[in-house]
Scaffold this active site. Sequence first.
Site, PDB file in Angstrom:
ATOM      1  N   LYS A   1      -0.657 -17.201 -18.344  1.00  0.00           N
ATOM      2  CA  LYS A   1      -1.959 -16.805 -17.821  1.00  0.00           C
ATOM      3  C   LYS A   1      -2.386 -15.477 -18.433  1.00  0.00           C
ATOM      4  O   LYS A   1      -3.529 -15.311 -18.863  1.00  0.00           O
ATOM      5  CB  LYS A   1      -1.919 -16.691 -16.292  1.00  0.00           C
ATOM      6  CG  LYS A   1      -1.939 -18.048 -15.605  1.00  0.00           C
ATOM      7  CD  LYS A   1      -1.608 -17.951 -14.116  1.00  0.00           C
ATOM      8  CE  LYS A   1      -1.523 -19.346 -13.500  1.00  0.00           C
ATOM      9  NZ  LYS A   1      -0.950 -19.345 -12.142  1.00  0.00           N
TER      10      LYS A   1
ATOM     11  N   GLN B   1       0.604 -15.658  -7.411  1.00  0.00           N
ATOM     12  CA  GLN B   1       1.384 -16.815  -7.841  1.00  0.00           C
ATOM     13  C   GLN B   1       2.211 -17.351  -6.668  1.00  0.00           C
ATOM     14  O   GLN B   1       2.972 -16.610  -6.045  1.00  0.00           O
ATOM     15  CB  GLN B   1       2.300 -16.422  -9.004  1.00  0.00           C
ATOM     16  CG  GLN B   1       3.108 -17.568  -9.580  1.00  0.00           C
ATOM     17  CD  GLN B   1       2.233 -18.590 -10.303  1.00  0.00           C
ATOM     18  OE1 GLN B   1       1.313 -18.245 -11.036  1.00  0.00           O
ATOM     19  NE2 GLN B   1       2.503 -19.867 -10.064  1.00  0.00           N
TER      20      GLN B   1
ATOM     21  N   ASP C   1      -8.474 -18.744  -7.526  1.00  0.00           N
ATOM     22  CA  ASP C   1      -7.693 -19.956  -7.260  1.00  0.00           C
ATOM     23  C   ASP C   1      -8.447 -20.905  -6.327  1.00  0.00           C
ATOM     24  O   ASP C   1      -8.093 -22.072  -6.214  1.00  0.00           O
ATOM     25  CB  ASP C   1      -6.359 -19.582  -6.599  1.00  0.00           C
ATOM     26  CG  ASP C   1      -5.172 -19.943  -7.478  1.00  0.00           C
ATOM     27  OD1 ASP C   1      -5.377 -20.639  -8.493  1.00  0.00           O
ATOM     28  OD2 ASP C   1      -4.053 -19.530  -7.152  1.00  0.00           O
TER      29      ASP C   1
END
Lengths: 294, 294
Positions: free
Chosen positions: B54, B98, B121
């Site tokens: 990422k 995460q 997200d």
Amino acid sequence: MTADIIDGKAFAAQVRERVGRQVAVLKAESKLTPGLAVVLVGEDPASKVYVRNKGKSTAEAGMKSEEIRLEASATQEEVLEVVTRLNEDPSIHGILVQLPLPKQVDEMAVLDAIDPAKDVDGFHVINTGRQAVGLPAMVPCTPLGCIMMLKDKLGELSGLNAVVVGRSNIVGKPMASLLLAESCTVTIAHSRTKDLPSVCRNADILVAAVGRPEMIRGDWVKPGATVIDVGINRIEKDDGKTKLVGDVCFSEAVEIAGAITPVPGGVGPMTIACLLANTVTAACRQAGIEEPNP
Amino acid sequence: MTADIIDGKAFAAQVRERVGRQVAVLKAESKLTPGLAVVLVGEDPASKVYVRNKGKSTAEAGMKSEEIRLEASATQEEVLEVVTRLNEDPSIHGILVQLPLPKQVDEMAVLDAIDPAKDVDGFHVINTGRQAVGLPAMVPCTPLGCIMMLKDKLGELSGLNAVVVGRSNIVGKPMASLLLAESCTVTIAHSRTKDLPSVCRNADILVAAVGRPEMIRGDWVKPGATVIDVGINRIEKDDGKTKLVGDVCFSEAVEIAGAITPVPGGVGPMTIACLLANTVTAACRQAGIEEPNP
């Protein structure tokens, strides 16, 4: 075969009685009187009837009922001030702003200002989101009433094919989400759906929420299916008088379905009953106590 | 007939290039450098690989990339402090924590603490709710990637029968919601669904997101359907080595479908590309400027 008629009026009366018993327990054991505030802006005749009925039912259930009326000319700021005051009032556990609001008031902004914990209409995006992901949420009253009737009639809903016709934010989408939470296989159909009759014919549970009078015909119904008709449409009869009909052609569907809600007297009466039930739920959550189960 | 293979790697590269061009425009015309922060708690090897990828992709697209690492023993308070600091940092427009988090940290509380405007997200309940009711929202990356591939392949999706197998909060449910927003007739199927093969056979668009290797067989696929396989499952081959397979039996389905995503190289590469796209979207919305369309 003729379908069982699901008597929404009688079932709603049971729900209201249950709420009344819950309120009695909360008052006696927790010194908690659930309070519902309804905000009415303007003079819409239908809204005034709804608000009056809501106030009456709230009082009958032993709850505190507050009604706030604002002129049709009220500014957005004035409406938001009322909402803020109610958010801060510890004696009020549920806030309902009667829609529609006058043009000068931004509905989304008003609904967004309601404390999600007091959002007994279940229209706040936080409640929509919480319900979607399976967290405790305030759930919109009409789909909640439909689920209560379905569980009362069918018991376990898991694995049944449910088809929801209509995708509005206040009925169709939350209905689909609630049916999914009950582990139905859920299909959402709407105006763009191809061959809607055959999609409907696949439904063990058919929920109609489109607002088109008698659109769903008898031969769209799977034999033995449970049909929930959310539509309330006023149509003109041959003699020039009017009558209320649902989105389902009742006279045809009643010959095919296993059970069906009539219009009027089906889903309609459940909505206020669920509003009262939501107010008790909200009051208990705000007080951090378990909902009584009397 | 053999299906078209949807090359997710190539399509993701196009999306990343587009994001790069958008970032260049934003820097030149609006003095705005989109910034993405990734928070990694602990030493999970798979998570470390994801986070590294990422960060690399973010930098390649010309964006600011910040990586915050906390020990596996970090307290919830420490994680929340990091989130609060990133919420307040005007150079950061997207925050990704995460998952999974260590046991002592409440994932829901952490996700809930992220500013919804920076929630790239798309897991915050406010974004779930906003997306459900049709308001601008941050949308989860994997379903967003699937929709982008479907629209690229099929153009208009309106009226198509879409079946989503799986009802997780991060893929199945938002996928269904996005397909509904595209005016598909949407069915959500899952482990309780009866006769899943025949439900799948009705799908013009079949999205598999169950996490069960090769569960969906070729004869469950409607001839000519578009199949999107979100599953990534590692299985052991006869020779003892392992390989990645999807939720769809590719070798069978490729003979029946009209188009299909492979595993690996289908949906997977789209997820990071969509994360970058979401960061640009978030940055533009926060700055109150329109998203460039270079």
